[in-house]
Design a protein around this motif. Structure first.
Motif, short mmCIF file in Angstrom:
data_model
loop_
_atom_site.label_atom_id
_atom_site.label_comp_id
_atom_site.label_asym_id
_atom_site.label_seq_id
_atom_site.Cartn_x
_atom_site.Cartn_y
_atom_site.Cartn_z
N GLN A 197 0.94 -1.26 0.02
CA GLN A 197 -0.05 -0.03 0.05
C GLN A 197 0.79 1.42 0.00
O GLN A 197 2.04 1.22 0.40
N ILE A 198 0.52 2.28 -0.48
CA ILE A 198 1.15 3.71 -0.40
C ILE A 198 -0.02 4.60 0.56
O ILE A 198 -1.04 4.55 0.04
N GLN A 199 0.67 5.24 1.41
CA GLN A 199 -0.03 6.16 2.20
C GLN A 199 0.10 7.50 1.68
O GLN A 199 1.20 8.24 1.37
N ASN A 200 -1.08 8.27 1.44
CA ASN A 200 -1.01 9.55 0.82
C ASN A 200 -1.77 10.46 1.89
O ASN A 200 -2.52 10.10 2.72
N GLU A 201 -1.24 11.89 1.76
CA GLU A 201 -2.37 12.84 2.36
C GLU A 201 -3.51 13.26 1.42
O GLU A 201 -3.28 13.34 0.41
N SER A 202 -4.78 13.33 2.04
CA SER A 202 -6.01 13.80 1.26
C SER A 202 -5.58 15.07 0.41
O SER A 202 -5.03 15.80 1.09
N PRO A 203 -6.17 14.93 -0.70
CA PRO A 203 -5.77 16.33 -1.36
C PRO A 203 -7.10 17.47 -1.14
O PRO A 203 -7.06 18.59 -1.71
N TYR A 204 -7.82 17.03 -0.36
CA TYR A 204 -9.07 17.90 -0.12
C TYR A 204 -9.01 18.52 1.27
O TYR A 204 -8.66 18.03 2.26
N ILE A 205 -9.34 20.01 1.22
CA ILE A 205 -9.58 20.60 2.58
C ILE A 205 -10.70 20.08 3.41
O ILE A 205 -10.62 20.10 4.48
N VAL A 206 -11.76 19.83 2.59
CA VAL A 206 -12.90 19.36 3.20
C VAL A 206 -13.39 18.18 2.46
O VAL A 206 -13.38 18.21 0.98
N HIS A 207 -13.73 17.01 3.09
CA HIS A 207 -14.28 15.83 2.36
C HIS A 207 -15.70 15.69 3.26
O HIS A 207 -15.60 15.24 4.36
N VAL A 208 -16.69 15.61 2.35
CA VAL A 208 -18.03 15.71 2.72
C VAL A 208 -18.58 14.28 2.47
O VAL A 208 -18.45 13.82 1.32
#
Length: 100
Positions: free
Chosen positions: A2-13
């Motif tokens: 697996q590859i761990q990434n940071e979310s590209p979104y400021i807000v995820h609804v």
């Protein structure tokens, strides 16, 4: 692996659209798909695409309080959301965007 990434979104609804077909209460019983559609359209209209993501969610475990909407990573949870509440949710998202 697996590859761990940071979310590209400021807000995820996340909007629960779980439908139990009338067997038991579910978020879909109270227009959760319409809530999601209205949020998505408004987010696109405000030019937040790429910064705010509106996603469908399955069951969040509190169907009796649905429809449920969660906002991450801010850990905000809205219950009993109706299409009439979309503007209030958008106001919260707008505040979060201004704080980012």
């Amino acid at each position: 692996m697996q590859i761990q990434n940071e979310s590209p979104y400021i807000v995820h609804v996340f909007v629960c659209t779980n439908d139990r077909g009338g067997e038991r209460k579910s978020c879909a019983d109270n227009n959760s798909q319409l809530v999601k559609d209205q949020l998505k359209k408004a987010v696109d209209g405000k030019g937040w695409k790429g910064k705010v993501r509106v996603s469908t969610s399955g069951c969040m475990g509190v169907c009796g309080e649905g429809p449920n909407v969660m906002i991450y990573p801010q850990k905000l949870w809205f219950s009993r959301v109706s299409p009439d509440d979309v503007d209030a949710v958008l106001s919260v998202i707008e505040r979060l965007m201004s704080e980012a």
